[in-house]
Design an enzyme around this catalytic site. Structure first.
Site, PDB file in Angstrom:
ATOM      1  N   ASN A   1       0.852  -1.200   0.000  1.00 14.15           N
ATOM      2  CA  ASN A   1       0.000   0.000   0.000  1.00 14.15           C
ATOM      3  C   ASN A   1       0.883   1.244   0.000  1.00 14.15           C
ATOM      4  O   ASN A   1       1.456   1.594   1.027  1.00 14.15           O
ATOM      5  CB  ASN A   1      -0.904  -0.033   1.248  1.00 14.15           C
TER       6      ASN A   1
ATOM      7  N   LYS B   1      -0.054   4.255  -0.273  1.00 13.76           N
ATOM      8  CA  LYS B   1      -0.767   5.440   0.246  1.00 13.76           C
ATOM      9  C   LYS B   1      -0.571   6.608  -0.724  1.00 13.76           C
ATOM     10  O   LYS B   1      -0.439   6.379  -1.927  1.00 13.76           O
ATOM     11  CB  LYS B   1      -0.288   5.777   1.665  1.00 13.76           C
TER      12      LYS B   1
ATOM     13  N   HIS C   1      -9.823   1.018   4.396  1.00  7.47           N
ATOM     14  CA  HIS C   1      -8.566   1.228   5.130  1.00  7.47           C
ATOM     15  C   HIS C   1      -8.842   2.182   6.295  1.00  7.47           C
ATOM     16  O   HIS C   1      -9.663   3.097   6.179  1.00  7.47           O
ATOM     17  CB  HIS C   1      -7.505   1.817   4.185  1.00  7.47           C
TER      18      HIS C   1
ATOM     19  N   GLU D   1      -7.366   4.645   7.376  1.00  8.24           N
ATOM     20  CA  GLU D   1      -7.187   6.073   7.074  1.00  8.24           C
ATOM     21  C   GLU D   1      -8.407   6.625   6.338  1.00  8.24           C
ATOM     22  O   GLU D   1      -8.764   7.792   6.511  1.00  8.24           O
ATOM     23  CB  GLU D   1      -5.881   6.271   6.269  1.00  8.24           C
TER      24      GLU D   1
ATOM     25  N   GLU E   1      -6.077  -5.105  10.277  1.00  7.93           N
ATOM     26  CA  GLU E   1      -5.067  -4.077  10.509  1.00  7.93           C
ATOM     27  C   GLU E   1      -5.384  -3.331  11.800  1.00  7.93           C
ATOM     28  O   GLU E   1      -6.202  -2.393  11.797  1.00  7.93           O
ATOM     29  CB  GLU E   1      -5.067  -3.077   9.345  1.00  7.93           C
TER      30      GLU E   1
ATOM     31  N   GLY F   1       1.820   2.177  10.713  1.00  8.13           N
ATOM     32  CA  GLY F   1       2.753   3.285  10.582  1.00  8.13           C
ATOM     33  C   GLY F   1       3.394   3.713  11.887  1.00  8.13           C
ATOM     34  O   GLY F   1       4.008   4.775  11.975  1.00  8.13           O
TER      35      GLY F   1
ATOM     36  N   SER G   1       2.881  -2.318  10.341  1.00  9.25           N
ATOM     37  CA  SER G   1       4.332  -2.308  10.544  1.00  9.25           C
ATOM     38  C   SER G   1       5.015  -3.623  10.151  1.00  9.25           C
ATOM     39  O   SER G   1       5.992  -4.030  10.779  1.00  9.25           O
ATOM     40  CB  SER G   1       4.670  -1.907  11.991  1.00  9.25           C
TER      41      SER G   1
HETATM   42  C1  PEP Z   1      -1.096   0.148   5.864  1.00 11.05           C
HETATM   43  O1  PEP Z   1      -1.045   1.271   5.414  1.00 11.05           O
HETATM   44  O2  PEP Z   1      -2.032  -0.598   5.555  1.00 11.05           O
HETATM   45  C2  PEP Z   1      -0.043  -0.304   6.781  1.00 11.05           C
HETATM   46  C3  PEP Z   1      -0.164  -1.477   7.321  1.00 11.05           C
HETATM   47  O3  PEP Z   1       0.990   0.560   6.996  1.00 11.05           O
HETATM   48  P1  PEP Z   1       2.379   0.220   7.762  1.00 11.05           P
HETATM   49  O4  PEP Z   1       2.901  -1.046   7.155  1.00 11.05           O
HETATM   50  O5  PEP Z   1       3.254   1.401   7.479  1.00 11.05           O
HETATM   51  O6  PEP Z   1       2.049   0.050   9.195  1.00 11.05           O
END
Ligand code: PEP
Length: 251
Positions: free
Chosen positions: A11, A13, A96, A98, A168, A174, A213
């Site tokens: 992803n 973003k 997601h 976000e 998630e 992040g 992460s």
């Molecule tokens: C994501 O954006 O779905 C995500 C898991 O980000 P990160 O790996 O940076 O935690």
């Protein structure tokens, strides 16, 4: 039931212009040896055309980061499933955290997007997961499963083979704070049981990913859990080197 192929979903973003995406794709193409895992890039919609051209014949798949719940028409700024499909996308991420947080997307809207993706021939990657306060109250399982049920509204058993679910936990996205492999397995297992209950045998076979992460160094352990079928990766998806590291670790 045998484990489905591991999916490494990247992803990006809101990162990488089409020129940057093109340079990245050319670099990846030179160095990538696909192994056991399927690799898919969830790119900004404006990058997909170039990625589809530069990554053709590599086996790397593409996806959108969002999709409209509407088929077409007066929805300024939105991108339809047909548009994503036309530029070579296989997947569309929906729900997601976000999008849920910054665009106030409810699970009802997420379910509409998932249905629109399916009608347009895309595989929706439906994201669910709890925030830190919910986790600290110990309500992460029930919260996530409620969100899952609502985000699947109207999805029929006959189309369920075409969905992917990503767990998630918001506190791990992040932040560098990864859930342990055992945390990921707990929720991915609970999600699989719930999917079996809702969608029968087809539900039990749905690919369930973990995201939060994930990077080289932890991807293999997490994806080796019995109920984890891959990872949705943000930060570590941006550099070709870290993608190659994860692909290599997945065998
Ligand atoms: C994501 O954006 O779905 C995500 C898991 O980000 P990160 O790996 O940076 O935690």
């Amino acid at each position: 039931m045998p484990k489905p192929q591991t999916l490494l979903a990247l992803n990006w973003k809101m990162n990488k212009t089409p020129s940057e995406a093109t340079a990245w794709a050319n670099d990846l193409k030179e160095k990538l040896h696909l192994g056991a895992a399927e690799v898919a890039i969830m790119a900004p919609a404006i990058d997909l055309q170039a990625l589809s051209w530069f990554l053709k014949d590599t086996g790397v798949q593409l996806g959108g980061q969002d999709v409209s719940q509407h088929e077409s028409g007066a929805y300024t700024g939105e991108i339809s499933a047909a548009m994503l499909k036309d530029v070579g996308a296989k997947y569309a991420v929906v729900g997601h955290s976000e999008r849920r947080e910054y665009h106030a997307e409810s699970s009802q809207v997420v379910a509409g997007k998932a249905r629109a993706a399916l009608s347009g021939g895309l595989v929706p990657v439906i994201c669910v997961g709890e925030g830190l306060e919910v986790r600290e109250r110990g309500e992460h399982v029930s919260y996530t499963l409620d969100q899952l049920r609502d985000s699947l509204a109207g999805i029929t058993i006959s189309s369920a083979a075409q969905i992917v679910v990503a767990y998630e936990p918001v506190w791990a996205i992040g932040t560098g704070r990864t859930a342990t492999a055992a945390d990921a397995e707990e929720l991915c297992g609970a999600i699989r049981n719930a999917l079996s209950g809702l969608l029968g045998e087809v539900g039990g076979g749905v690919q369930v990913l973990y995201g939060g992460s994930v990077k080289g160094g932890n991807v293999a352990e997490i994806c080796a859990q019995p109920n984890v079928n891959g990872a949705l990766v943000g930060g570590a998806a941006l550099e070709v080197a870290s993608v190659l590291e994860m692909v290599a670790e997945l065998g």
